[in-house]
Motif scaffolding. Structure first.
Motif, PDB file in Angstrom:
ATOM      1  N   THR A 292      35.278  27.057  15.125  1.00  0.00           N
ATOM      2  CA  THR A 292      36.492  26.679  15.720  1.00  0.00           C
ATOM      3  C   THR A 292      36.844  25.538  16.311  1.00  0.00           C
ATOM      4  O   THR A 292      38.140  24.969  16.178  1.00  0.00           O
ATOM      5  CB  THR A 292      36.778  27.865  16.668  1.00  0.00           C
ATOM      6  OG1 THR A 292      35.918  29.094  16.616  1.00  0.00           O
ATOM      7  CG2 THR A 292      38.251  28.274  17.220  1.00  0.00           C
ATOM      8  N   GLY A 293      35.886  24.705  16.828  1.00  0.00           N
ATOM      9  CA  GLY A 293      35.997  23.457  17.547  1.00  0.00           C
ATOM     10  C   GLY A 293      35.804  22.384  16.532  1.00  0.00           C
ATOM     11  O   GLY A 293      36.156  21.207  17.058  1.00  0.00           O
ATOM     12  N   LYS A 295      33.128  21.098  15.464  1.00  0.00           N
ATOM     13  CA  LYS A 295      32.133  20.255  16.052  1.00  0.00           C
ATOM     14  C   LYS A 295      30.833  20.094  15.412  1.00  0.00           C
ATOM     15  O   LYS A 295      30.062  19.166  15.674  1.00  0.00           O
ATOM     16  CB  LYS A 295      31.899  20.676  17.595  1.00  0.00           C
ATOM     17  CG  LYS A 295      33.085  20.713  18.434  1.00  0.00           C
ATOM     18  CD  LYS A 295      33.429  19.278  18.703  1.00  0.00           C
ATOM     19  CE  LYS A 295      34.732  19.087  19.489  1.00  0.00           C
ATOM     20  NZ  LYS A 295      35.373  17.722  19.437  1.00  0.00           N
ATOM     21  N   PHE A 340      33.352  24.006  24.561  1.00  0.00           N
ATOM     22  CA  PHE A 340      34.414  24.107  23.948  1.00  0.00           C
ATOM     23  C   PHE A 340      34.791  24.807  22.962  1.00  0.00           C
ATOM     24  O   PHE A 340      35.593  25.524  22.538  1.00  0.00           O
ATOM     25  CB  PHE A 340      34.897  22.377  23.484  1.00  0.00           C
ATOM     26  CG  PHE A 340      36.203  22.524  22.926  1.00  0.00           C
ATOM     27  CD1 PHE A 340      37.329  22.519  23.666  1.00  0.00           C
ATOM     28  CD2 PHE A 340      36.363  22.050  21.677  1.00  0.00           C
ATOM     29  CE1 PHE A 340      38.616  22.348  23.098  1.00  0.00           C
ATOM     30  CE2 PHE A 340      37.495  21.834  20.929  1.00  0.00           C
ATOM     31  CZ  PHE A 340      38.826  21.889  21.728  1.00  0.00           C
ATOM     32  N   SER A 341      33.625  25.011  21.830  1.00  0.00           N
ATOM     33  CA  SER A 341      33.705  25.743  20.795  1.00  0.00           C
ATOM     34  C   SER A 341      33.685  27.317  21.099  1.00  0.00           C
ATOM     35  O   SER A 341      34.651  28.037  20.496  1.00  0.00           O
ATOM     36  CB  SER A 341      32.734  25.431  19.667  1.00  0.00           C
ATOM     37  OG  SER A 341      32.629  24.256  19.415  1.00  0.00           O
ATOM     38  N   LEU A 344      37.239  28.173  22.762  1.00  0.00           N
ATOM     39  CA  LEU A 344      38.363  28.110  21.567  1.00  0.00           C
ATOM     40  C   LEU A 344      38.230  29.399  20.831  1.00  0.00           C
ATOM     41  O   LEU A 344      39.062  29.867  20.598  1.00  0.00           O
ATOM     42  CB  LEU A 344      38.278  26.719  20.901  1.00  0.00           C
ATOM     43  CG  LEU A 344      39.573  26.480  20.073  1.00  0.00           C
ATOM     44  CD1 LEU A 344      40.723  26.752  20.973  1.00  0.00           C
ATOM     45  CD2 LEU A 344      39.394  25.391  19.395  1.00  0.00           C
ATOM     46  N   THR A 345      36.875  29.758  20.571  1.00  0.00           N
ATOM     47  CA  THR A 345      36.756  31.131  19.793  1.00  0.00           C
ATOM     48  C   THR A 345      37.063  32.322  20.530  1.00  0.00           C
ATOM     49  O   THR A 345      37.764  33.224  20.159  1.00  0.00           O
ATOM     50  CB  THR A 345      35.111  31.114  19.532  1.00  0.00           C
ATOM     51  OG1 THR A 345      34.695  29.751  18.711  1.00  0.00           O
ATOM     52  CG2 THR A 345      34.843  32.387  18.558  1.00  0.00           C
ATOM     53  N   PHE A 379      42.349  19.626  26.820  1.00  0.00           N
ATOM     54  CA  PHE A 379      42.171  20.254  25.356  1.00  0.00           C
ATOM     55  C   PHE A 379      41.876  18.948  24.140  1.00  0.00           C
ATOM     56  O   PHE A 379      40.872  18.943  23.473  1.00  0.00           O
ATOM     57  CB  PHE A 379      43.209  21.097  24.868  1.00  0.00           C
ATOM     58  CG  PHE A 379      43.194  21.953  23.584  1.00  0.00           C
ATOM     59  CD1 PHE A 379      42.593  22.829  23.550  1.00  0.00           C
ATOM     60  CD2 PHE A 379      43.479  20.810  22.256  1.00  0.00           C
ATOM     61  CE1 PHE A 379      42.409  23.454  22.069  1.00  0.00           C
ATOM     62  CE2 PHE A 379      43.348  21.432  21.197  1.00  0.00           C
ATOM     63  CZ  PHE A 379      42.782  22.881  21.069  1.00  0.00           C
ATOM     64  N   GLN A 382      38.544  17.010  24.307  1.00  0.00           N
ATOM     65  CA  GLN A 382      37.604  17.798  23.870  1.00  0.00           C
ATOM     66  C   GLN A 382      37.338  17.972  22.358  1.00  0.00           C
ATOM     67  O   GLN A 382      36.561  17.752  21.645  1.00  0.00           O
ATOM     68  CB  GLN A 382      37.363  19.056  24.561  1.00  0.00           C
ATOM     69  CG  GLN A 382      37.086  18.868  25.918  1.00  0.00           C
ATOM     70  CD  GLN A 382      36.990  20.320  26.738  1.00  0.00           C
ATOM     71  OE1 GLN A 382      36.183  21.063  26.875  1.00  0.00           O
ATOM     72  NE2 GLN A 382      38.398  20.688  27.094  1.00  0.00           N
ATOM     73  N   TYR A 383      38.953  18.166  21.868  1.00  0.00           N
ATOM     74  CA  TYR A 383      38.987  18.168  20.450  1.00  0.00           C
ATOM     75  C   TYR A 383      38.746  16.890  19.543  1.00  0.00           C
ATOM     76  O   TYR A 383      38.165  16.772  18.744  1.00  0.00           O
ATOM     77  CB  TYR A 383      40.189  18.722  20.074  1.00  0.00           C
ATOM     78  CG  TYR A 383      40.347  19.382  18.730  1.00  0.00           C
ATOM     79  CD1 TYR A 383      40.263  20.810  18.692  1.00  0.00           C
ATOM     80  CD2 TYR A 383      40.470  18.662  17.592  1.00  0.00           C
ATOM     81  CE1 TYR A 383      40.387  21.290  17.336  1.00  0.00           C
ATOM     82  CE2 TYR A 383      40.535  19.149  16.308  1.00  0.00           C
ATOM     83  CZ  TYR A 383      40.502  20.771  16.199  1.00  0.00           C
ATOM     84  OH  TYR A 383      40.583  21.146  15.071  1.00  0.00           O
TER      85      TYR A 383
END
Length: 390
Positions: A292-293, A295, A340-341, A344-345, A379, A382-383
């Motif tokens: 999702t992120g 990463k 973060f992942s 976001l998930t 956001f 981190q993205y």
């Protein structure tokens, strides 16, 4: 055989480490269980943080990436079928991202190590790491012949199912794991993508519109873990995708036959420490994040950046500061990406046991993100990726 570093795994992490060590004159051998064709056939990530772009550029690996990669700076998130927020990382932070497929990066890396004459032994089976705490050696079988390599260090870049992580005694390892109750059905289509990333939180489930190049699109929909590829003919996939994104965006999507289709479960996993004596872990051997992120590949690149720097300092300057701090430094970045992942998930998917309260709270979080510049800055930071530690 003898060498300074044995690298186990010739995916992006192991091959990039080979390239960086070769440029610095550090002797090494790479062992890969699969064939070269198998590694190149794997379809994985495609969004690079700008820090990853700069690492590849500094390593002399950017010619094709800069020519074919797609620079972008906007992440769109849709919910309730019509609500939309747009986060412009360049406007907020002055930083962008790059869409460039992992398969392309792997091809570029193999060309570079071939040109440099670095040694990769493909189809190396029964790899075993002995005495990783002190003076390691690695044994394997290639072409039916048993081989042994004595070395100073082993870099475990062989993924979540490799032998490197389990060479660290269970009494020393601490593992953290979270499985998610759904998967992602993903397709590649030779059609023009949307100009920007689009995430969608819909009552029927998550969807994502991504890109690889101007004529190659990557699309995903959330699906049950019990589903198979046979359950998802192309017509069903396109209908579901277009249903889950806003009508004005759906009208822009050009559908076509899929050229690749797969279902991947979502998982968060981390193993600590990332160093045990003379054995160092990098990439998926040490951590897995849900996609999702975006990463996973970026973490592999940052791990290798830290690890190559540590080996070069050891051999060229006799300085072990970066070797001694590698696990702690890399883990800080891993857990930032892990959090973060995960967040976001949790924000963008429909969970099987979600209550009405959970749904309203999720929608309120999306509303807050759409109305708060401070939240958007956090956001975007981190993205697009936080700065690497020096």
């Amino acid at each position: 055989m003898k060498t300074q570093v044995v690298i186990v795994g010739a995916g992006p992490a192991g091959t990039l480490l080979s390239h960086l060590l070769g440029r610095a004159g550090v002797s090494h051998v790479v062992l890969e269980q699969q064939s070269r064709a198998y590694v190149l056939a794997r379809i994985r990530a495609g969004v690079l943080e700008w820090g990853s772009v700069e690492i590849l550029r500094d390593a002399g690996l950017a010619e094709r990436m800069d020519r074919e990669g797609q620079v972008h700076d906007t992440i769109n998130i849709a919910w309730r079928g019509s609500e939309m927020l747009s986060i412009d990382s360049h406007e907020l932070l002055g930083r962008r991202m790059m869409a460039y497929g992992q398969t392309n990066i792997q091809e570029d890396l193999y060309e570079a190590v071939d040109a440099a004459g670095n040694t990769i032994i493909f189809e190396a089976h029964d790899v075993q790491i002995s005495d990783p705490a002190r003076r390691p050696s690695v044994t394997f079988v290639a072409n039916g012949v048993s081989e042994r390599i004595d070395c100073d260090f082993v870099a475990g870049c062989d993924g979540s199912h490799g032998v490197s992580r389990t060479a660290i005694p269970a009494s020393v390892r601490t593992e953290f794991e979270k499985d998610y109750p759904f998967g992602w059905l993903g397709i590649l289509s030779e059609t023009p993508p949307l100009p920007h990333l689009l995430y969608a939180n819909h009552q029927r489930g998550f969807a994502l519109c991504s890109m690889r190049n101007p004529m190659l699109s990557r699309y995903y929909v959330q699906c049950p873990l019990t589903d198979t590829i046979d359950d998802w003919p192309d017509d069903r996939f396109w209908t579901e995708l277009l249903t889950r994104i806003p009508a004005d965006k759906a009208a822009l999507i050009e559908t076509g036959p899929s050229i690749e289709k797969s279902i991947a479960p979502l998982r968060s996993f981390a193993s600590e420490p990332m160093r045990y004596g003379s054995l160092f872990l990098a990439g998926d051997a040490a951590h897995i994040v849900p996609p999702t992120g975006a990463k996973g590949l970026n973490l592999a690149i940052s791990d290798v950046h830290y690890l190559a720097r540590a080996f070069v300092d050891h051999y060229q300057r006799g300085d072990d500061g970066y070797l001694d701090s590698y696990s702690e430094m890399a883990s800080r970045r891993v857990w930032g990406a892990m959090r973060f992942s995960w967040s976001l998930t949790m924000l963008l998917h429909r969970f099987p046991d979600m209550s009405d309260f959970d749904q309203r709270a999720q929608e309120q979080e999306l509303y807050h993100l759409s109305t708060s510049q401070s939240a958007q800055i956090a956001f975007a930071e981190q993205y697009v990726g936080l700065p690497l530690e020096v």
